[in-house]
Motif scaffolding. Structure first.
Motif, PDB file in Angstrom:
ATOM      1  N   ARG A 147      44.109 -23.096 -57.019  1.00 11.50           N
ATOM      2  CA  ARG A 147      44.808 -22.433 -55.926  1.00 11.50           C
ATOM      3  C   ARG A 147      46.321 -22.541 -56.069  1.00 11.50           C
ATOM      4  O   ARG A 147      46.838 -23.552 -56.556  1.00 11.50           O
ATOM      5  N   PHE A 148      46.999 -21.499 -55.633  1.00 13.65           N
ATOM      6  CA  PHE A 148      48.448 -21.467 -55.565  1.00 13.65           C
ATOM      7  C   PHE A 148      48.838 -21.296 -54.100  1.00 13.65           C
ATOM      8  O   PHE A 148      48.429 -20.331 -53.451  1.00 13.65           O
ATOM      9  N   VAL A 149      49.588 -22.264 -53.579  1.00 13.95           N
ATOM     10  CA  VAL A 149      50.035 -22.233 -52.191  1.00 13.95           C
ATOM     11  C   VAL A 149      51.559 -22.227 -52.183  1.00 13.95           C
ATOM     12  O   VAL A 149      52.179 -23.099 -52.795  1.00 13.95           O
ATOM     13  N   PHE A 150      52.149 -21.250 -51.510  1.00 13.95           N
ATOM     14  CA  PHE A 150      53.606 -21.210 -51.463  1.00 13.95           C
ATOM     15  C   PHE A 150      54.087 -20.718 -50.100  1.00 13.95           C
ATOM     16  O   PHE A 150      53.355 -20.067 -49.355  1.00 13.95           O
ATOM     17  N   SER A 151      55.320 -21.088 -49.800  1.00 16.32           N
ATOM     18  CA  SER A 151      55.946 -20.632 -48.563  1.00 16.32           C
ATOM     19  C   SER A 151      57.268 -19.960 -48.891  1.00 16.32           C
ATOM     20  O   SER A 151      57.940 -20.302 -49.867  1.00 16.32           O
ATOM     21  N   ILE A 152      57.627 -18.978 -48.061  1.00 16.99           N
ATOM     22  CA  ILE A 152      58.869 -18.228 -48.215  1.00 16.99           C
ATOM     23  C   ILE A 152      59.448 -17.959 -46.825  1.00 16.99           C
ATOM     24  O   ILE A 152      58.704 -17.951 -45.845  1.00 16.99           O
ATOM     25  N   PRO A 153      60.752 -17.752 -46.736  1.00 16.31           N
ATOM     26  CA  PRO A 153      61.257 -17.238 -45.468  1.00 16.31           C
ATOM     27  C   PRO A 153      60.614 -15.876 -45.194  1.00 16.31           C
ATOM     28  O   PRO A 153      60.423 -15.079 -46.119  1.00 16.31           O
ATOM     29  N   HIS A 154      60.239 -15.624 -43.962  1.00  9.46           N
ATOM     30  CA  HIS A 154      59.660 -14.319 -43.648  1.00  9.46           C
ATOM     31  C   HIS A 154      60.685 -13.244 -44.012  1.00  9.46           C
ATOM     32  O   HIS A 154      61.841 -13.300 -43.580  1.00  9.46           O
ATOM     33  N   PRO A 155      60.307 -12.264 -44.856  1.00  9.34           N
ATOM     34  CA  PRO A 155      61.289 -11.280 -45.325  1.00  9.34           C
ATOM     35  C   PRO A 155      62.021 -10.527 -44.218  1.00  9.34           C
ATOM     36  O   PRO A 155      63.151 -10.075 -44.406  1.00  9.34           O
ATOM     37  N   SER A 156      61.395 -10.402 -43.062  1.00 11.47           N
ATOM     38  CA  SER A 156      62.037  -9.668 -41.964  1.00 11.47           C
ATOM     39  C   SER A 156      62.987 -10.539 -41.146  1.00 11.47           C
ATOM     40  O   SER A 156      63.863 -10.011 -40.435  1.00 11.47           O
ATOM     41  N   PHE A 157      62.836 -11.859 -41.232  1.00 13.17           N
ATOM     42  CA  PHE A 157      63.595 -12.753 -40.356  1.00 13.17           C
ATOM     43  C   PHE A 157      65.113 -12.565 -40.430  1.00 13.17           C
ATOM     44  O   PHE A 157      65.776 -12.471 -39.383  1.00 13.17           O
ATOM     45  N   PRO A 158      65.704 -12.496 -41.634  1.00 10.80           N
ATOM     46  CA  PRO A 158      67.171 -12.385 -41.668  1.00 10.80           C
ATOM     47  C   PRO A 158      67.705 -11.148 -40.972  1.00 10.80           C
ATOM     48  O   PRO A 158      68.864 -11.129 -40.546  1.00 10.80           O
ATOM     49  N   TYR A 159      66.880 -10.114 -40.868  1.00 11.86           N
ATOM     50  CA  TYR A 159      67.318  -8.850 -40.288  1.00 11.86           C
ATOM     51  C   TYR A 159      67.029  -8.759 -38.790  1.00 11.86           C
ATOM     52  O   TYR A 159      67.307  -7.758 -38.153  1.00 11.86           O
ATOM     53  N   MET A 160      66.467  -9.829 -38.226  1.00 12.45           N
ATOM     54  CA  MET A 160      66.100  -9.832 -36.811  1.00 12.45           C
ATOM     55  C   MET A 160      66.977 -10.763 -35.986  1.00 12.45           C
ATOM     56  O   MET A 160      66.825 -10.841 -34.769  1.00 12.45           O
ATOM     57  N   ARG A 161      67.891 -11.480 -36.661  1.00 12.96           N
ATOM     58  CA  ARG A 161      68.626 -12.517 -35.938  1.00 12.96           C
ATOM     59  C   ARG A 161      70.048 -12.649 -36.474  1.00 12.96           C
ATOM     60  O   ARG A 161      70.292 -12.568 -37.674  1.00 12.96           O
ATOM     61  N   GLU A 162      70.992 -12.896 -35.574  1.00 10.84           N
ATOM     62  CA  GLU A 162      72.375 -13.128 -35.960  1.00 10.84           C
ATOM     63  C   GLU A 162      72.509 -14.494 -36.639  1.00 10.84           C
ATOM     64  O   GLU A 162      71.598 -15.323 -36.576  1.00 10.84           O
ATOM     65  N   ALA A 163      73.646 -14.718 -37.261  1.00 10.22           N
ATOM     66  CA  ALA A 163      73.910 -15.999 -37.921  1.00 10.22           C
ATOM     67  C   ALA A 163      74.221 -17.044 -36.867  1.00 10.22           C
ATOM     68  O   ALA A 163      75.357 -17.164 -36.396  1.00 10.22           O
ATOM     69  N   ALA A 164      73.186 -17.804 -36.452  1.00  9.40           N
ATOM     70  CA  ALA A 164      73.363 -18.749 -35.352  1.00  9.40           C
ATOM     71  C   ALA A 164      72.397 -19.923 -35.482  1.00  9.40           C
ATOM     72  O   ALA A 164      71.365 -19.833 -36.156  1.00  9.40           O
TER      73      ALA A 164
END
Length: 256
Positions: A147-164
Motif C-alpha cells: 500500500r501507498f498512503v500519502f497526504s497533500i494539501p487539498h488542491p482547492s484550499f489555497p484558492y478558498m482562503r486569504e493568507a491568514a
C-alpha cells in the motif's frame, strides 16, 4: 523556477528550520488535522516493512515504529531534518534507519522491498514531473499488494482562503488551472503561537490521479478529505475555528 532551484529552495528551507519541527507530541495544525488520519489509514502496520518518504525529523516514522512496524526507513532531502531525526533516534532508539535522499530516485532500495510506503506532505514540494517519477519509484519498491498512503494539501484550499492565521498558501491571483506547477509560499501555525514556513507547488486532482495511473496503480484509491472536526473545536476553538468547513488536506491510500 527550475527543478534544481526548487529542490535547493526546499532543502535550504528545511536545513534552516529543522529544529523548529522537532516535537514529541502534536503541536502544529496538521499534527491534529492530518497526521492522525493518515496514520489510521496506514493500519494495520504491525510486522510491515515501511518506507517514509519526506520523513522530516521523523515524527511519523516514530509513530509507525511504535505501532509495530518491523522495519522503518526514513528518507528526506534535507540533511538538517535527517540530523534531527537521528538525534531523536539516539534519545529514544526505535531501530529506525534515516538517510538523506531524493524521493524521485530510490535506487538504494530493491524492487518489492516494502509493504507500505508513506509520504506525508511530500508532493507539495514536487513538480508534476517529479511527482510522476516519485510515484513510479514507489510502485517499484512496493511488493504486490503493498500500500501507498500519502497526504497533500487539498488542491482547492489555497484558492478558498486569504493568507491568514492559522494556515495558508499565498497563491497569486485565482488561476487554479493556469498556475499548475507554480511554487507558492505558505505558513502553518503551532498551538503555542509560533509558525512554520511551508511551500506549495500547485497541482490539480487530475495531476495526482494521472501520476498514480502512470505509475501502475490501477486499483480504486481510498480518498479522505480532511478538515477541522468538532473534536478539534472542543480542544481549542480559537485555534481551529478560522478553518472550520474548509477542505484542508487529502489523505489517499492506493494498493499496488
Amino acid at each position: 523556477m527550475s527543478i534544481l532551484n526548487e529542490q535547493l529552495s526546499t532543502k535550504n528551507l528545511y536545513n534552516r528550520t529543522a529544529s523548529e519541527w522537532i516535537r514529541e507530541e502534536p503541536i502544529s495544525l496538521s499534527d491534529f488535522t492530518a497526521r492522525p488520519f493518515v496514520l489510521k489509514l496506514c493500519e494495520p502496520v504491525a510486522d510491515l516493512k515501511v518506507l517514509d518518504l519526506g520523513c522530516g525529523e521523523g515524527y511519523c516514522s516514530r509513530e509507525l515504529s511504535k505501532r509495530g512496524a518491523v522495519q522503518v526507513n526514513g528518507l528526506d532531502l534535507s540533511q538538517g531534518m535527517i540530523a534531527a531525526a537521528r538525534s531523536q533516534e539516539i534519545a529514544e532508539p526505535l531501530n529506525i534507519n534515516y538517510e538523506v535522499g531524493c524521493a524521485t530516485n530510490l535506487q538504494q532500495f530493491n524492487s518489492g522491498e516494502f509493504d507500505l510506503v508513506v509520504a506525508v506532505f511530500l508532493f507539495n514540494y514536487l513538480t508534476i514531473s517529479q511527482t510522476q517519477e516519485c510515484m513510479a519509484e514507489v510502485a517499484r519498491v512496493l511488493r504486490p499488494g503493498g500500500r501507498f498512503v500519502f497526504s497533500i494539501p487539498h488542491p482547492s484550499f489555497p484558492y478558498m482562503r486569504e493568507a491568514a492565521y492559522p494556515f495558508y498558501f499565498q497563491v497569486e491571483n485565482k488561476g487554479y488551472f493556469s498556475q499548475r506547477d507554480q511554487q507558492f509560499p505558505g505558513r502553518i501555525w503551532k498551538r503555542d503561537g509560533s509558525s512554520l514556513n511551508v511551500q506549495l507547488i500547485h497541482k490539480t486532482l487530475e495531476d495526482y490521479f494521472q501520476a498514480m495511473k502512470g505509475a501502475g496503480f490501477n486499483t480504486m484509491p481510498v480518498l479522505q478529505e480532511l478538515r477541522v472536526t468538532p473534536e478539534h473545536i472542543a480542544l481549542d476553538e480559537s485555534f481551529f475555528s478560522p478553518l472550520l468547513d474548509l477542505p484542508l488536506h487529502l489523505a489517499i491510500q492506493v494498493t499496488r
